[in-house]
Scaffold this motif. Structure first.
Motif, PDB file in Angstrom:
ATOM      1  N   GLY A  20      29.687   4.838  -2.763  1.00  0.00           N
ATOM      2  CA  GLY A  20      29.438   5.672  -4.086  1.00  0.00           C
ATOM      3  C   GLY A  20      28.092   6.478  -4.154  1.00  0.00           C
ATOM      4  N   LYS A  21      27.293   6.171  -3.471  1.00  0.00           N
ATOM      5  CA  LYS A  21      25.952   6.727  -3.723  1.00  0.00           C
ATOM      6  C   LYS A  21      25.951   8.512  -3.140  1.00  0.00           C
ATOM      7  CE  LYS A  21      22.364   3.577  -3.842  1.00  0.00           C
ATOM      8  NZ  LYS A  21      20.981   3.087  -3.137  1.00  0.00           N
ATOM      9  N   ARG A  22      25.402   9.092  -3.873  1.00  0.00           N
ATOM     10  CA  ARG A  22      25.680  10.638  -3.617  1.00  0.00           C
ATOM     11  C   ARG A  22      24.794  10.958  -2.210  1.00  0.00           C
ATOM     12  NH1 ARG A  22      26.488  13.937  -8.026  1.00  0.00           N
ATOM     13  NH2 ARG A  22      25.059  15.841  -7.087  1.00  0.00           N
ATOM     14  N   GLN A  23      25.531  11.523  -1.282  1.00  0.00           N
ATOM     15  CA  GLN A  23      24.972  11.971   0.004  1.00  0.00           C
ATOM     16  C   GLN A  23      25.256  13.337   0.263  1.00  0.00           C
ATOM     17  OE1 GLN A  23      25.928   8.643   2.988  1.00  0.00           O
ATOM     18  NE2 GLN A  23      27.696   8.786   1.645  1.00  0.00           N
ATOM     19  N   ARG A  24      24.437  13.976   1.128  1.00  0.00           N
ATOM     20  CA  ARG A  24      24.493  15.458   1.625  1.00  0.00           C
ATOM     21  C   ARG A  24      25.328  15.660   2.629  1.00  0.00           C
ATOM     22  NH1 ARG A  24      23.739  18.956  -1.895  1.00  0.00           N
ATOM     23  NH2 ARG A  24      23.526  20.402  -0.207  1.00  0.00           N
ATOM     24  N   THR A  25      26.478  16.312   2.796  1.00  0.00           N
ATOM     25  CA  THR A  25      27.067  16.508   3.758  1.00  0.00           C
ATOM     26  C   THR A  25      27.751  18.026   3.668  1.00  0.00           C
ATOM     27  OG1 THR A  25      29.014  15.876   4.866  1.00  0.00           O
ATOM     28  CG2 THR A  25      29.247  15.894   2.335  1.00  0.00           C
ATOM     29  N   VAL A  26      28.855  18.270   4.544  1.00  0.00           N
ATOM     30  CA  VAL A  26      29.546  19.751   4.761  1.00  0.00           C
ATOM     31  C   VAL A  26      30.921  19.725   4.515  1.00  0.00           C
ATOM     32  CG1 VAL A  26      27.519  20.851   6.027  1.00  0.00           C
ATOM     33  CG2 VAL A  26      29.523  19.836   7.239  1.00  0.00           C
ATOM     34  N   ASN A  27      31.399  20.485   3.900  1.00  0.00           N
ATOM     35  CA  ASN A  27      32.821  20.649   4.008  1.00  0.00           C
ATOM     36  C   ASN A  27      33.640  21.398   5.324  1.00  0.00           C
ATOM     37  OD1 ASN A  27      32.571  23.609   3.443  1.00  0.00           O
ATOM     38  ND2 ASN A  27      32.919  23.575   1.523  1.00  0.00           N
ATOM     39  N   THR A  28      34.892  21.285   5.348  1.00  0.00           N
ATOM     40  CA  THR A  28      35.637  21.946   6.484  1.00  0.00           C
ATOM     41  C   THR A  28      35.308  23.453   6.677  1.00  0.00           C
ATOM     42  OG1 THR A  28      37.475  22.323   5.076  1.00  0.00           O
ATOM     43  CG2 THR A  28      37.333  20.115   6.311  1.00  0.00           C
ATOM     44  N   THR A  29      34.746  24.056   5.751  1.00  0.00           N
ATOM     45  CA  THR A  29      34.320  25.702   5.916  1.00  0.00           C
ATOM     46  C   THR A  29      32.860  25.529   6.304  1.00  0.00           C
ATOM     47  OG1 THR A  29      33.990  25.729   3.659  1.00  0.00           O
ATOM     48  CG2 THR A  29      36.027  26.503   4.384  1.00  0.00           C
ATOM     49  N   GLY A  30      32.209  24.432   6.581  1.00  0.00           N
ATOM     50  CA  GLY A  30      30.578  24.657   6.726  1.00  0.00           C
ATOM     51  C   GLY A  30      29.592  24.556   5.853  1.00  0.00           C
ATOM     52  N   ASP A  31      30.148  24.589   4.405  1.00  0.00           N
ATOM     53  CA  ASP A  31      29.384  24.973   3.318  1.00  0.00           C
ATOM     54  C   ASP A  31      28.598  23.292   3.024  1.00  0.00           C
ATOM     55  OD1 ASP A  31      29.876  27.463   2.985  1.00  0.00           O
ATOM     56  OD2 ASP A  31      31.699  26.749   2.120  1.00  0.00           O
ATOM     57  N   SER A  32      27.375  23.315   2.422  1.00  0.00           N
ATOM     58  CA  SER A  32      26.750  22.140   2.169  1.00  0.00           C
ATOM     59  C   SER A  32      27.027  21.814   0.742  1.00  0.00           C
ATOM     60  CB  SER A  32      25.228  22.432   1.955  1.00  0.00           C
ATOM     61  OG  SER A  32      24.796  22.725   3.388  1.00  0.00           O
ATOM     62  N   VAL A  33      27.485  20.388   0.723  1.00  0.00           N
ATOM     63  CA  VAL A  33      27.870  20.013  -0.497  1.00  0.00           C
ATOM     64  C   VAL A  33      27.281  18.600  -0.770  1.00  0.00           C
ATOM     65  CG1 VAL A  33      30.050  20.932  -0.500  1.00  0.00           C
ATOM     66  CG2 VAL A  33      30.147  18.921   0.471  1.00  0.00           C
ATOM     67  N   LEU A  53      38.943  14.169  -0.691  1.00  0.00           N
ATOM     68  CA  LEU A  53      38.014  14.062   0.681  1.00  0.00           C
ATOM     69  C   LEU A  53      38.594  14.939   1.871  1.00  0.00           C
ATOM     70  CD1 LEU A  53      37.233   9.890   0.498  1.00  0.00           C
ATOM     71  CD2 LEU A  53      35.781  12.055  -0.043  1.00  0.00           C
ATOM     72  N   SER A  54      39.573  15.459   1.618  1.00  0.00           N
ATOM     73  CA  SER A  54      40.493  16.324   2.421  1.00  0.00           C
ATOM     74  C   SER A  54      39.904  17.420   3.120  1.00  0.00           C
ATOM     75  CB  SER A  54      41.723  16.821   1.868  1.00  0.00           C
ATOM     76  OG  SER A  54      41.902  17.495   0.953  1.00  0.00           O
ATOM     77  N   GLN A  55      38.608  18.041   2.326  1.00  0.00           N
ATOM     78  CA  GLN A  55      38.086  19.070   2.781  1.00  0.00           C
ATOM     79  C   GLN A  55      36.627  18.811   2.788  1.00  0.00           C
ATOM     80  OE1 GLN A  55      40.049  22.151   3.367  1.00  0.00           O
ATOM     81  NE2 GLN A  55      41.563  20.949   2.902  1.00  0.00           N
ATOM     82  N   VAL A  56      36.340  17.545   3.038  1.00  0.00           N
ATOM     83  CA  VAL A  56      35.011  16.900   3.178  1.00  0.00           C
ATOM     84  C   VAL A  56      34.741  16.251   4.305  1.00  0.00           C
ATOM     85  CG1 VAL A  56      32.868  15.950   1.970  1.00  0.00           C
ATOM     86  CG2 VAL A  56      34.557  17.546   0.685  1.00  0.00           C
ATOM     87  N   TYR A  57      33.668  16.170   4.765  1.00  0.00           N
ATOM     88  CA  TYR A  57      33.289  15.216   6.155  1.00  0.00           C
ATOM     89  C   TYR A  57      32.324  14.200   5.570  1.00  0.00           C
ATOM     90  CZ  TYR A  57      34.858  19.152   9.127  1.00  0.00           C
ATOM     91  OH  TYR A  57      35.633  20.140   9.638  1.00  0.00           O
ATOM     92  N   ARG A  58      33.097  12.973   5.412  1.00  0.00           N
ATOM     93  CA  ARG A  58      32.203  11.770   4.851  1.00  0.00           C
ATOM     94  C   ARG A  58      31.095  11.678   5.871  1.00  0.00           C
ATOM     95  NH1 ARG A  58      36.890   7.829   3.564  1.00  0.00           N
ATOM     96  NH2 ARG A  58      38.175   9.385   5.268  1.00  0.00           N
ATOM     97  N   PRO A  59      29.901  11.464   5.512  1.00  0.00           N
ATOM     98  CA  PRO A  59      28.730  11.042   6.492  1.00  0.00           C
ATOM     99  C   PRO A  59      29.069   9.557   7.246  1.00  0.00           C
ATOM    100  CG  PRO A  59      27.837  11.775   4.337  1.00  0.00           C
ATOM    101  CD  PRO A  59      28.965  11.697   4.285  1.00  0.00           C
ATOM    102  N   GLY A  60      29.026   9.468   8.377  1.00  0.00           N
ATOM    103  CA  GLY A  60      29.013   7.887   9.079  1.00  0.00           C
ATOM    104  C   GLY A  60      30.524   7.706   9.550  1.00  0.00           C
TER     105      GLY A  60
END
Length: 374
Positions: A307-320, A98-105
């Motif tokens: 634990g459900k799959r959610q759309r977000t972005v990482n720290t470089t702005g890429d959609s994941v 999770l260090s390179q991903v922004y968790r929704p909410g």
């Protein structure tokens, strides 16, 4: 990072991170001579600790408190009271992904943008884990209020998702609240709430709700208008709790649907004391406590990390796509009850001491009763 202190005359400063070595707090301003030991604090921490039922996170923390200073021979000395709780079941490796991903909410994005750095281990100081400190400090404030005024502070789970309990705030007892894992004093509603929380957990989801609280034996005259009104300081303290999204006192937003003739609380004389026949004001008039029970509610959002799959972005702005791992509460409400109580006691203890320091005639309360701190 400022913003880790609360209060003026009774001031607390909290420290620590979710997966750091320890969580702790310093309480400054507690008067000397107050009977206090670790058991007083541990009693409240046991109600907040993780892993206490199948409805909470599986993180196994005993949350054993240690009083480091400010208490001698079972009584406060008037010096700062320092308390610490070691993190025994921290698993920082669970958060490496999770260090390179922004968790929704979650606060990942805002913390990083504000400070240029963030602690991904459970969210660092944005984790509800840090409320260990709030509850420990609140136990000191609760003891002070009980000894001086016989004050009793009782919180409960009022609603989970769309399931509400049939509850009369002024009549709720600690025993009724602690009778089930949800901490809802309506047994039938509690069972439906528990079933919903289990379902959300099994599906990797989460649910939110509302915690209610009623404080009996609040001295008359607490609150400093205009900007330090009692309900304003309560709102600040409650909204400082992780995952809170709303605060209302007395009739709250429902009061906006009434006429003045419906909403006003008529005054009466009860044994020589001025009281009101109803309590839509929630125990506060003009920002000052009226002597009636303090009644308020706090809204909590669903837990962000799911634990459900959610759309977000990482720290470089890429959609994941993110399906978060780790140990998290599917619903924060059951463990939030002692946190809400603690924050209420901290605000009231601070206002009691501020009132006395101002020489404002002395807060009028009720005689203390043995064992009345619950």
């Amino acid at each position: 990072m400022p913003g880790s202190s609360l209060g003026h005359a009774f001031r607390v400063t909290a420290w620590g991170e979710s997966h750091g070595p320890a969580i702790g707090v310093v309480v400054d301003g507690c008067p000397p001579g107050l009977p206090l030991d670790e058991a007083d604090v541990q009693r409240e921490l046991d109600r907040r600790r993780p892993g206490q039922s199948q409805l909470t996170t599986t993180r196994a923390e005993a949350d054993r408190v240690r009083i480091e200073s400010g208490v001698y021979h079972g009584h406060t000395t008037g010096h700062p009271i320092a308390m610490s709780v070691r993190n025994r079941d921290a698993r920082p490796r669970d958060y490496e992904a999770l260090s390179q991903v922004y968790r929704p909410g979650h606060a990942d994005f805002t913390f990083e943008r504000k400070y240029g750095v963030r602690d991904p281990r459970g969210g660092g100081r944005s984790s509800a884990r840090v409320t260990v400190a709030h509850v420990a400090a609140g136990a000191v404030a609760r003891k002070l209020l009980a000894k001086r005024f016989g004050t009793r502070c009782v919180g409960w789970v009022q609603r989970v998702w769309q399931i509400s309990g049939d509850i009369v705030p002024e009549r709720v007892t600690r025993g009724e609240v602690e009778a089930n894992a949800v901490r809802c004093p309506d047994p039938e509603a509690a069972e439906r709430m528990a079933e919903l929380i289990r379902k959300a957990k099994a599906e990797g989801d989460s649910v939110g709700g509302v915690v209610g609280c009623c404080v009996h034996g609040v001295p008359t005259g607490l609150g400093e208008p205009v900007f330090d009104k009692l309900e304003a300081d309560l709102a600040k303290a409650m909204l400082a709790i992780n995952a809170t999204k709303g605060f209302e006192i007395g009739s709250g937003f429902a009061g906006a649907r009434l006429f003045g003739s419906e909403h006003n609380d008529p005054f009466t004389n009860v044994g020589g004391e001025v009281r009101t026949t109803s309590n839509r004001a929630g125990g506060v008039l003009g920002g000052i406590s009226s002597g009636m029970p303090l009644v308020f509610r706090v809204a909590f959002k669903p837990t962000s990390t799911i634990g459900k799959r959610q759309r977000t972005v990482n720290t470089t702005g890429d959609s994941v796509t993110l399906a978060a791992k780790g140990r998290h509460d599917p619903c924060v409400l059951p463990r939030a009850v002692p946190i809400v109580e603690a924050m209420a006691c901290l605000v009231l203890a601070d206002h009691v001491l501020r009132h006395q320091l101002l020489g404002a005639g002395g807060a009028r309360g009720v005689p203390a009763e043995p064992g009345s701190g619950s």
